[in-house]
Design an enzyme around this catalytic site. Structure first.
Site, PDB file in Angstrom:
ATOM      1  N   TYR A   1       0.848  -1.197   0.000  1.00 50.86           N
ATOM      2  CA  TYR A   1       0.000   0.000   0.000  1.00 50.86           C
ATOM      3  C   TYR A   1       0.881   1.244   0.000  1.00 50.86           C
ATOM      4  O   TYR A   1       1.864   1.305   0.747  1.00 50.86           O
ATOM      5  CB  TYR A   1      -0.898   0.040   1.247  1.00 50.86           C
ATOM      6  CG  TYR A   1      -2.360  -0.077   0.870  1.00 50.86           C
ATOM      7  CD1 TYR A   1      -2.947   0.877   0.053  1.00 50.86           C
ATOM      8  CD2 TYR A   1      -3.125  -1.151   1.311  1.00 50.86           C
ATOM      9  CE1 TYR A   1      -4.275   0.754  -0.322  1.00 50.86           C
ATOM     10  CE2 TYR A   1      -4.448  -1.272   0.942  1.00 50.86           C
ATOM     11  CZ  TYR A   1      -5.021  -0.307   0.114  1.00 50.86           C
ATOM     12  OH  TYR A   1      -6.322  -0.423  -0.261  1.00 50.86           O
TER      13      TYR A   1
ATOM     14  N   LYS B   1      -1.270   0.779 -25.285  1.00 53.61           N
ATOM     15  CA  LYS B   1      -1.598   0.638 -26.719  1.00 53.61           C
ATOM     16  C   LYS B   1      -0.295   0.726 -27.518  1.00 53.61           C
ATOM     17  O   LYS B   1       0.534  -0.163 -27.393  1.00 53.61           O
ATOM     18  CB  LYS B   1      -2.654   1.680 -27.098  1.00 53.61           C
ATOM     19  CG  LYS B   1      -3.967   1.473 -26.313  1.00 53.61           C
ATOM     20  CD  LYS B   1      -5.056   2.401 -26.759  1.00 53.61           C
ATOM     21  CE  LYS B   1      -6.381   2.111 -26.077  1.00 53.61           C
ATOM     22  NZ  LYS B   1      -6.589   2.819 -24.824  1.00 53.61           N
TER      23      LYS B   1
ATOM     24  N   ASP C   1      -6.028  13.687 -25.477  1.00 52.46           N
ATOM     25  CA  ASP C   1      -5.997  12.306 -24.991  1.00 52.46           C
ATOM     26  C   ASP C   1      -5.321  11.490 -26.091  1.00 52.46           C
ATOM     27  O   ASP C   1      -5.917  11.210 -27.130  1.00 52.46           O
ATOM     28  CB  ASP C   1      -7.432  11.817 -24.741  1.00 52.46           C
ATOM     29  CG  ASP C   1      -7.479  10.378 -24.254  1.00 52.46           C
ATOM     30  OD1 ASP C   1      -6.464   9.661 -24.403  1.00 52.46           O
ATOM     31  OD2 ASP C   1      -8.530   9.952 -23.732  1.00 52.46           O
TER      32      ASP C   1
ATOM     33  N   GLU D   1      -0.543   4.819  -0.558  1.00 55.17           N
ATOM     34  CA  GLU D   1      -1.353   6.017  -0.830  1.00 55.17           C
ATOM     35  C   GLU D   1      -0.510   7.265  -0.613  1.00 55.17           C
ATOM     36  O   GLU D   1       0.271   7.344   0.343  1.00 55.17           O
ATOM     37  CB  GLU D   1      -2.591   6.038   0.070  1.00 55.17           C
ATOM     38  CG  GLU D   1      -3.672   5.112  -0.444  1.00 55.17           C
ATOM     39  CD  GLU D   1      -4.842   4.952   0.498  1.00 55.17           C
ATOM     40  OE1 GLU D   1      -4.807   5.510   1.607  1.00 55.17           O
ATOM     41  OE2 GLU D   1      -5.792   4.250   0.120  1.00 55.17           O
TER      42      GLU D   1
ATOM     43  N   ARG E   1      -1.224  -2.380 -18.835  1.00 56.03           N
ATOM     44  CA  ARG E   1      -2.538  -1.732 -18.845  1.00 56.03           C
ATOM     45  C   ARG E   1      -2.539  -0.638 -17.771  1.00 56.03           C
ATOM     46  O   ARG E   1      -2.312  -0.921 -16.585  1.00 56.03           O
ATOM     47  CB  ARG E   1      -3.554  -2.824 -18.520  1.00 56.03           C
ATOM     48  CG  ARG E   1      -4.980  -2.524 -18.774  1.00 56.03           C
ATOM     49  CD  ARG E   1      -5.744  -3.821 -18.919  1.00 56.03           C
ATOM     50  NE  ARG E   1      -5.445  -4.394 -20.215  1.00 56.03           N
ATOM     51  CZ  ARG E   1      -5.976  -3.969 -21.358  1.00 56.03           C
ATOM     52  NH1 ARG E   1      -6.867  -3.011 -21.371  1.00 56.03           N
ATOM     53  NH2 ARG E   1      -5.634  -4.525 -22.492  1.00 56.03           N
TER      54      ARG E   1
ATOM     55  N   THR F   1      -3.264   6.220 -22.189  1.00 61.50           N
ATOM     56  CA  THR F   1      -3.081   4.895 -21.612  1.00 61.50           C
ATOM     57  C   THR F   1      -1.634   4.513 -21.885  1.00 61.50           C
ATOM     58  O   THR F   1      -0.952   5.145 -22.701  1.00 61.50           O
ATOM     59  CB  THR F   1      -4.000   3.849 -22.272  1.00 61.50           C
ATOM     60  OG1 THR F   1      -3.799   3.882 -23.684  1.00 61.50           O
ATOM     61  CG2 THR F   1      -5.462   4.113 -21.959  1.00 61.50           C
TER      62      THR F   1
HETATM   63  N1  DSN Z   1     -11.422   0.513 -25.539  1.00 64.70           N
HETATM   64  C1  DSN Z   1     -10.352   1.343 -26.044  1.00 64.70           C
HETATM   65  C2  DSN Z   1     -10.171   1.188 -27.502  1.00 64.70           C
HETATM   66  O1  DSN Z   1     -10.319   0.068 -27.957  1.00 64.70           O
HETATM   67  O2  DSN Z   1      -9.860   2.132 -28.195  1.00 64.70           O
HETATM   68  C3  DSN Z   1     -10.549   2.759 -25.673  1.00 64.70           C
HETATM   69  O3  DSN Z   1     -10.874   2.849 -24.330  1.00 64.70           O
END
Ligand code: DSN
Length: 431
Positions: A48, A223, A194, A50, A229, A220
């Protein structure tokens, strides 16, 4: 003694085989390196922590502090920014925290239409962003498939949003951050990019750079950035002068503290330090020459795939791609996105159906499929492989009711992908 779980390890092994033998064309997926996977699966999950490095609410955090500080420093170096928060559990969490820090409930936001390729967290009525804030949207030009910056400017002047959001889940073209910033300045709005999808390409200078123009950037990490993730919250390089000539307040001086507080305790509890360690590893990998070669290959592969579909007579939104993805519009072929996704999956080619702008089908059915090259490029596939993939997809779409033909393609796909085993995915791509 603890009994070993008889089920989950078997399911993980099965999923490994599925990932290995299928062709992943889902634009938002990728394969992490062994060292990213090891950090994600490490005992850091036990701790933990925080708070932030040096300011925790728990004892025993000195090593965690080193790990999280390293992740922050690497994120800052990778994107050449002065501030980062690496704690968001996901892209949606990063977006929620940013909105909480910058907006009051009821404030106006302007985002890219979900039905044209935008994202749920950019104001959709079924998401917190559309319930807490008053959202309006811009879209693509029906003739070109490109976002029309003039219409964004018109919308911004009409709505006068507190924040303008740029970024998408299914838009294959680059963003004009210079124009968007000019629009934002004119209406005294913040500008937020974003970059969840193209972050890996942006980090290598392969697409326009949002950081000099946007006040905030979220992404994110899993990707095109090929990390675990998770999410990441960054401030742009220009946060001393948030509204250009129309600067109304000195809010940005306090902004990093507001953003940190909006992540924790605003929207999250304890950070996932195993994910944060894995993010640190991924940022390290993203600063290597090998990753640059990888990102270039992702873009080349997408370009070759798009051209091959065009040569076969398919319609692609906006006529091509600048990034790692493309959106096939199958309406003319009289095939729905759902049918396409299903027949491709029967042959172990994994995609997702997707609305196309002005779609005549419902979101469950759709007229399009979205294809991305980030994951297959990690597996080592190159231009000639893209041509073969297009051949397979074309053949399957034309033979979507013929089981024996579908089966034959599936066997070819499985044999082909086993030449690129997951165990050799170590993140090195050569030119
Ligand atoms: N679900 C993601 C995508 O496939 O682009 C975006 O959150």
């Amino acid at each position: 003694m603890m009994q070993p779980d008889p089920t989950v390890p078997l399911l993980i092994e099965k999923e490994k085989k599925r990932q290995e033998s299928t062709l992943t064309l889902i634009a938002s997926e990728n394969f992490v390196s062994a060292q990213v996977a090891a950090a994600t699966g490490s005992l850091l999950t036990n701790k933990y922590a925080e708070g932030l490095p040096g300011k925790r609410y728990y004892g025993g955090c000195h090593i965690i502090d080193e790990i999280e500080s390293l992740a922050i420093e690497r994120a800052k170096s990778l994107f050449k920014v002065a501030w980062a928060n690496v704690q968001p559990h996901s892209g949606s969490q990063a977006n929620a925290a940013l909105m909480m820090a910058v907006l009051k409930p009821g404030d106006k936001i302007l985002g890219f239409n979900l039905a044209h390729g935008g994202h749920l967290t950019h104001g959709s009525p079924v998401n917190f962003s559309g319930r807490l804030y008053q959202a309006s949207f811009y879209g693509v030009n029906p003739d070109t498939g490109y976002i029309d910056w003039e219409s964004v400017a018109k919308k911004a002047k009409k709505e006068r949003p507190a924040i303008i959001i740029c970024g998408a889940s299914a838009y294959s073209r680059d963003w004009d951050y210079i124009q968007l910033r000019a629009i934002a300045d004119e209406v005294a709005a913040f500008l937020w990019a974003d970059i969840s999808h193209p972050a890996g390409l942006i980090s290598q200078g392969l697409l326009n750079d949002p950081f000099p123009y946007c006040h905030f950037v979220t992404t994110t990490t899993h990707k095109t950035l090929r990390g675990p993730r998770g999410g990441l919250l960054l401030m742009g390089q220009d946060f001393d002068n948030p509204f250009g000539k129309t600067n109304r307040n000195g809010l940005l001086h306090k902004m990093s503290a507001l953003l940190d507080a909006a992540v924790f305790p605003g929207t999250q509890g304890g950070p996932l330090e195993h994910s944060i360690a894995a993010k640190a590893v991924a940022f390290y990998e993203a600063m290597t020459h090998s990753f640059k070669c990888y990102a270039r290959q992702v873009q080349k592969n997408a370009h070759v795939m798009a051209q091959a579909f065009l040569d076969e007579g398919y319609s692609i939104l906006s006529g091509g791609t600048d990034n790692h993805l493309l959106l096939l519009d199958l309406y003319k072929q009289n095939i729905t996105g759902k049918q396409a996704e299903t027949v491709l999956e029967q042959a172990d080619i994994i995609t997702n159906r997707n609305l196309v702008p002005f779609d005549k089908n419902t979101p469950q059915v759709t007229s399009g499929i979205r294809l991305g090259t980030a994951a297959v490029t990690t597996r080592g596939l190159k231009e000639k492989d893209m041509l073969l993939i297009v051949e397979w997809i074309d053949y399957l779409l034309k033979n979507k009711d013929k089981d024996s033909q579908i089966k034959k393609v599936k066997q070819m796909v499985n044999a082909y992908m086993c030449r690129f085993p997951l165990t050799t995915v170590d993140g090195s791509v050569t030119e």
